[in-house]
Design a protein around this motif. Structure first.
Motif, mmCIF file in Angstrom:
data_model
loop_
_atom_site.group_PDB
_atom_site.id
_atom_site.type_symbol
_atom_site.label_atom_id
_atom_site.label_comp_id
_atom_site.label_asym_id
_atom_site.label_seq_id
_atom_site.Cartn_x
_atom_site.Cartn_y
_atom_site.Cartn_z
ATOM 1 N N VAL A 163 26.177 -23.094 -68.782
ATOM 2 C CA VAL A 163 26.465 -23.015 -67.344
ATOM 3 C C VAL A 163 25.769 -21.799 -66.738
ATOM 4 C CG1 VAL A 163 28.285 -22.689 -65.623
ATOM 5 C CG2 VAL A 163 28.631 -24.301 -67.507
ATOM 6 N N ALA A 164 25.802 -20.671 -67.429
ATOM 7 C CA ALA A 164 25.134 -19.464 -66.924
ATOM 8 C C ALA A 164 23.631 -19.678 -66.795
ATOM 9 C CB ALA A 164 25.428 -18.281 -67.838
ATOM 10 N N LEU A 165 23.047 -20.383 -67.736
ATOM 11 C CA LEU A 165 21.611 -20.668 -67.688
ATOM 12 C C LEU A 165 21.268 -21.545 -66.485
ATOM 13 C CD1 LEU A 165 18.867 -20.354 -69.134
ATOM 14 C CD2 LEU A 165 19.417 -22.455 -70.377
ATOM 15 N N ILE A 166 22.087 -22.553 -66.235
ATOM 16 C CA ILE A 166 21.853 -23.434 -65.086
ATOM 17 C C ILE A 166 22.010 -22.671 -63.776
ATOM 18 C CG2 ILE A 166 22.780 -25.412 -63.808
ATOM 19 C CD1 ILE A 166 23.524 -26.599 -66.520
ATOM 20 N N ALA A 167 23.016 -21.805 -63.710
ATOM 21 C CA ALA A 167 23.316 -21.069 -62.475
ATOM 22 C C ALA A 167 22.413 -19.853 -62.274
ATOM 23 C CB ALA A 167 24.773 -20.630 -62.491
ATOM 24 N N GLU A 168 21.630 -19.497 -63.291
ATOM 25 C CA GLU A 168 20.808 -18.291 -63.216
ATOM 26 C C GLU A 168 19.888 -18.313 -62.002
ATOM 27 O OE1 GLU A 168 18.014 -15.613 -66.179
ATOM 28 O OE2 GLU A 168 18.522 -17.652 -66.720
ATOM 29 N N GLY A 169 19.920 -17.237 -61.251
ATOM 30 C CA GLY A 169 19.071 -17.117 -60.066
ATOM 31 C C GLY A 169 19.576 -17.898 -58.870
ATOM 32 N N GLN A 170 20.709 -18.556 -59.001
ATOM 33 C CA GLN A 170 21.253 -19.360 -57.912
ATOM 34 C C GLN A 170 22.756 -19.094 -57.814
ATOM 35 O OE1 GLN A 170 19.266 -21.441 -55.859
ATOM 36 N NE2 GLN A 170 21.110 -21.056 -54.733
ATOM 37 N N PRO A 171 23.150 -17.991 -57.169
ATOM 38 C CA PRO A 171 24.575 -17.650 -57.140
ATOM 39 C C PRO A 171 25.450 -18.681 -56.418
ATOM 40 C CG PRO A 171 23.298 -16.157 -55.744
ATOM 41 C CD PRO A 171 22.319 -17.032 -56.460
ATOM 42 N N ASP A 172 24.875 -19.430 -55.487
ATOM 43 C CA ASP A 172 25.647 -20.458 -54.783
ATOM 44 C C ASP A 172 25.082 -21.835 -55.129
ATOM 45 O OD1 ASP A 172 27.103 -22.102 -53.120
ATOM 46 O OD2 ASP A 172 26.542 -21.076 -51.272
ATOM 47 N N PRO A 173 25.821 -22.647 -55.906
ATOM 48 C CA PRO A 173 25.313 -23.975 -56.285
ATOM 49 C C PRO A 173 24.961 -24.845 -55.081
ATOM 50 C CG PRO A 173 27.283 -23.437 -57.530
ATOM 51 C CD PRO A 173 27.119 -22.369 -56.496
ATOM 52 N N TRP A 174 25.637 -24.632 -53.957
ATOM 53 C CA TRP A 174 25.359 -25.449 -52.770
ATOM 54 C C TRP A 174 23.947 -25.201 -52.241
ATOM 55 C CZ3 TRP A 174 28.092 -29.528 -52.260
ATOM 56 C CH2 TRP A 174 29.421 -29.548 -52.686
ATOM 57 N N ASP A 175 23.406 -23.994 -52.444
ATOM 58 C CA ASP A 175 22.025 -23.725 -52.027
ATOM 59 C C ASP A 175 21.047 -24.590 -52.825
ATOM 60 O OD1 ASP A 175 22.920 -21.868 -50.197
ATOM 61 O OD2 ASP A 175 22.353 -20.120 -51.400
ATOM 62 N N ALA A 176 21.277 -24.712 -54.120
ATOM 63 C CA ALA A 176 20.420 -25.564 -54.949
ATOM 64 C C ALA A 176 20.522 -27.011 -54.484
ATOM 65 C CB ALA A 176 20.813 -25.451 -56.421
ATOM 66 N N HIS A 177 21.731 -27.470 -54.232
ATOM 67 C CA HIS A 177 21.923 -28.848 -53.761
ATOM 68 C C HIS A 177 21.206 -29.072 -52.430
ATOM 69 C CE1 HIS A 177 24.126 -32.273 -51.953
ATOM 70 N NE2 HIS A 177 23.957 -32.750 -53.171
ATOM 71 N N ALA A 178 21.315 -28.111 -51.525
ATOM 72 C CA ALA A 178 20.640 -28.236 -50.223
ATOM 73 C C ALA A 178 19.136 -28.356 -50.403
ATOM 74 C CB ALA A 178 20.978 -27.046 -49.336
ATOM 75 N N ARG A 179 18.552 -27.588 -51.334
ATOM 76 C CA ARG A 179 17.110 -27.683 -51.589
ATOM 77 C C ARG A 179 16.738 -29.054 -52.125
ATOM 78 N NH1 ARG A 179 17.708 -22.900 -53.815
ATOM 79 N NH2 ARG A 179 17.349 -23.647 -55.927
ATOM 80 N N TRP A 180 17.554 -29.596 -53.036
ATOM 81 C CA TRP A 180 17.247 -30.911 -53.607
ATOM 82 C C TRP A 180 17.318 -32.001 -52.539
ATOM 83 C CZ3 TRP A 180 21.223 -29.706 -57.957
ATOM 84 C CH2 TRP A 180 20.671 -28.777 -58.833
ATOM 85 N N VAL A 181 18.332 -31.929 -51.674
ATOM 86 C CA VAL A 181 18.461 -32.914 -50.593
ATOM 87 C C VAL A 181 17.294 -32.766 -49.624
ATOM 88 C CG1 VAL A 181 19.860 -33.617 -48.602
ATOM 89 C CG2 VAL A 181 20.964 -33.140 -50.801
ATOM 90 N N SER A 182 16.958 -31.530 -49.275
ATOM 91 C CA SER A 182 15.841 -31.290 -48.368
ATOM 92 C C SER A 182 14.536 -31.824 -48.946
ATOM 93 C CB SER A 182 15.712 -29.794 -48.082
ATOM 94 O OG SER A 182 14.594 -29.546 -47.275
ATOM 95 N N ALA A 183 14.324 -31.612 -50.232
ATOM 96 C CA ALA A 183 13.103 -32.118 -50.872
ATOM 97 C C ALA A 183 13.067 -33.646 -50.816
ATOM 98 C CB ALA A 183 13.024 -31.646 -52.314
ATOM 99 N N ALA A 184 14.209 -34.283 -51.031
ATOM 100 C CA ALA A 184 14.270 -35.741 -50.963
ATOM 101 C C ALA A 184 14.023 -36.216 -49.528
ATOM 102 C CB ALA A 184 15.621 -36.238 -51.475
ATOM 103 N N LEU A 185 14.563 -35.493 -48.546
ATOM 104 C CA LEU A 185 14.325 -35.846 -47.135
ATOM 105 C C LEU A 185 12.855 -35.676 -46.770
ATOM 106 C CD1 LEU A 185 17.393 -34.215 -45.359
ATOM 107 C CD2 LEU A 185 16.816 -36.644 -45.343
ATOM 108 N N SER A 186 12.249 -34.598 -47.246
ATOM 109 C CA SER A 186 10.863 -34.321 -46.862
ATOM 110 C C SER A 186 9.898 -35.370 -47.396
ATOM 111 C CB SER A 186 10.450 -32.925 -47.319
ATOM 112 O OG SER A 186 10.355 -32.879 -48.715
ATOM 113 N N LEU A 187 10.266 -36.053 -48.465
ATOM 114 C CA LEU A 187 9.417 -37.114 -48.991
ATOM 115 C C LEU A 187 9.398 -38.328 -48.071
ATOM 116 C CD1 LEU A 187 10.361 -36.916 -52.762
ATOM 117 C CD2 LEU A 187 8.252 -36.120 -51.667
ATOM 118 N N ARG A 188 10.391 -38.402 -47.160
ATOM 119 C CA ARG A 188 10.464 -39.557 -46.243
ATOM 120 C C ARG A 188 9.874 -39.264 -44.876
ATOM 121 N NH1 ARG A 188 16.610 -41.460 -47.065
ATOM 122 N NH2 ARG A 188 16.833 -40.047 -45.332
ATOM 123 N N VAL A 189 9.506 -38.021 -44.594
ATOM 124 C CA VAL A 189 9.002 -37.669 -43.246
ATOM 125 C C VAL A 189 7.576 -38.133 -43.109
ATOM 126 C CG1 VAL A 189 8.447 -35.766 -41.712
ATOM 127 C CG2 VAL A 189 10.555 -35.740 -42.998
#
Length: 189
Positions: A163-189
């Motif tokens: 878990v620490a390895l996954i969370a490393e460099g990303q103190p807020d998991p929601w920020d990572a999720h937002a980036r993944w959603v944004s990347a998926a959205l940007s593929l449709r623009v």
């Protein structure tokens, strides 16, 4: 011994610069050449500031300004790109790690806000990009500390290190999720 004034090592169209280097300058450049170097770096790495409006992809007000435009500081959505509201939200599957008392739950969902709102937990530890196959692999990986056939696991050094390895460099998991959603959205623009 008196300090000797350092001269700028920068050069311009007219040859070398005769400007005085500030005593605390990290490199031997005058104020004008330091400012030019600063602007040069800002063009490449951007300047962080507040956005006039929330990011349409993740809602953050943090922005990064580049000469070519502005991007969200959290999910990197380019301001000015339009989210097509007629398209369904992109599916971004995640494996989540929740802590409740002395246990950790490893589950998966494509809608983490809705799913986590229904689960008792003390803390969201991390998100890992992945679907049921990744979730199953984690259940097998940490089977030694699994509680029955549930998705709950006793805390162990191996699981906590993962878990620490996954969370490393990303103190807020929601920020990572937002980036993944944004990347998926940007593929449709």
């Amino acid at each position: 011994m008196p300090s000797v004034a350092r001269r700028c090592s920068g050069a311009g169209a007219g040859g070398s610069c005769a400007g005085e280097v500030p005593a605390d300058a990290p490199v031997p450049l005058c104020d004008r050449h330091l400012a030019l170097a600063h602007d040069f770096v800002d063009d490449d790495s951007g300047v962080v500031d507040l956005a006039e409006e929330p990011c349409p992809a993740c809602g953050s007000r943090l922005a990064v300004r580049y000469p070519s435009g502005r991007a969200c500081g959290v999910c990197e959505w380019r301001f000015g790109d339009v989210v097509d509201s007629e398209l369904p939200a992109p599916r971004v599957d995640v494996v989540y790690y929740l802590r409740f008392e002395g246990r950790i739950k490893i589950g998966t969902t494509a809608n983490p806000r809705q799913r986590l709102a229904r689960l008792w937990h003390d803390e969201l530890l991390a998100f890992e990009r992945g679907d049921r196959q990744v979730e199953h692999a984690r259940h097998v990986q940490f089977a030694a500390c699994r509680l029955g056939r549930s998705e709950w696991f006793d805390r162990s050094p191996e699981l906590e290190a993962h878990v620490a390895l996954i969370a490393e460099g990303q103190p807020d998991p929601w920020d990572a999720h937002a980036r993944w959603v944004s990347a998926a959205l940007s593929l449709r623009v």
